[in-house]
Scaffold this motif. Sequence first.
Motif, mmCIF file in Angstrom:
data_model
loop_
_atom_site.group_PDB
_atom_site.id
_atom_site.type_symbol
_atom_site.label_atom_id
_atom_site.label_comp_id
_atom_site.label_asym_id
_atom_site.label_seq_id
_atom_site.Cartn_x
_atom_site.Cartn_y
_atom_site.Cartn_z
ATOM 1 N N CYS A 192 9.681 6.649 53.686
ATOM 2 C CA CYS A 192 10.208 7.164 54.339
ATOM 3 C C CYS A 192 11.543 7.151 54.476
ATOM 4 C CB CYS A 192 10.127 7.183 55.912
ATOM 5 S SG CYS A 192 8.728 7.971 56.273
ATOM 6 N N CYS A 194 7.255 13.424 58.500
ATOM 7 C CA CYS A 194 6.949 11.740 58.602
ATOM 8 C C CYS A 194 8.656 12.491 59.231
ATOM 9 C CB CYS A 194 7.785 11.182 56.759
ATOM 10 S SG CYS A 194 8.351 9.721 57.620
ATOM 11 N N CYS A 251 3.324 7.275 59.236
ATOM 12 C CA CYS A 251 4.982 7.313 58.651
ATOM 13 C C CYS A 251 5.092 5.358 59.454
ATOM 14 C CB CYS A 251 5.980 8.082 59.574
ATOM 15 S SG CYS A 251 5.773 9.338 58.746
#
Length: 374
Positions: free
Chosen positions: A61, A135, A52
């Motif tokens: 994200c 994430c 992420c």
Amino acid sequence: MNPDIRASGRHRHVKGPDDGGHRRRLAPSGVSQRSPMRLRHHKSRHLNARHCRTRHSTRRCVGVFGDAKQCGVDFRRLELLVDLARLESMRAVAEVHGLANSTVSQQIAALAREVGVPIIEPNGRLVRLTPAGRCLVGHAVEILALVEAARRDSDPLAEPAGRVRVGGFAVGIRVSLLPILANLAESNAALQVVINEYAPAESLALLIDNALDLALIYDFALSPIVLPPTLQAKPLWSTLWGLGVSSDASGTRADLRDFADQPWIVSSGTSTDENVVRTLASVVGFTPVIGHRIECRDLVEDLIIAGHGVALLPMSRSARRGLKILPIRGPIVEFTTYAVWRRGAIGGALRRILDQLAPEGAAVAHLDHWPRRT
């Protein structure tokens, strides 16, 4: 360390290499260039949120979760999600939090509605995190750490007070913690330090479960421990290890090929030093014969002196008559001790202890004398 010590702690009631002893490599704050940390973050798909943090995946994200200002998220649900990533079971999360399985499931479902994307999916009779869920775990760890830090720093002028529960291996406690206790007691009468002797695996598991506030752990550069992203660490000191042999062995440096047929003595409590032995042996082309598994360093030395094998020992530990510790030709065998704590959990009391254990900006110390049992 391979096999890795993971967040749940693979061993309970095990000891590591010291004196009768106990059982690194983190990516903590305050890493010295002189002794870079090798501890990696957890590589499990459930705990690894590093994907992420790249430029492209961060953009992804943000696109998944939208504008944070438009998304009200319950912190309690984030805690459940982080624990689900760690424990990989709704039932285990329910047990940890004292909730019914259905309640955990409902809270995770509610969190998915809050963020607007699916965060879990069926995996046989169990569930697993979706890419968006993994994430979110990475962001949840950061959010919860900030919330905890804000709570603890709500009264920055307050005198450090209360209990700080410390768990660690014996040498780490002797070298790092005992020397600062008198000063802590004199300057902070309301601060109480509770000391527990644990192996690193057990200390980390208790730290994650909030049963400890601070852990003193170690690892070898050739067999690093893996930390989950919920923990933070700082190196305290390091020392080199060599090969313990009987005093009648020739030479001033150990060529491991000369000891290929010798029985090797390793710890019976963890696989850390055995992993190092096998790594060193593989570099020079032989498979070591593990002859004995012993915890107590004094007993290890007795066996070496009596001609029953060889073992890795700290170079800074004074050698007894009949024993010598030789530097090893080949990869450096470096042992490092760390202070580990939960991210965001540094309140006034714990901060005071950490400031004395490892002052900000201080280089990683080299241990010149490895203490013996008395």
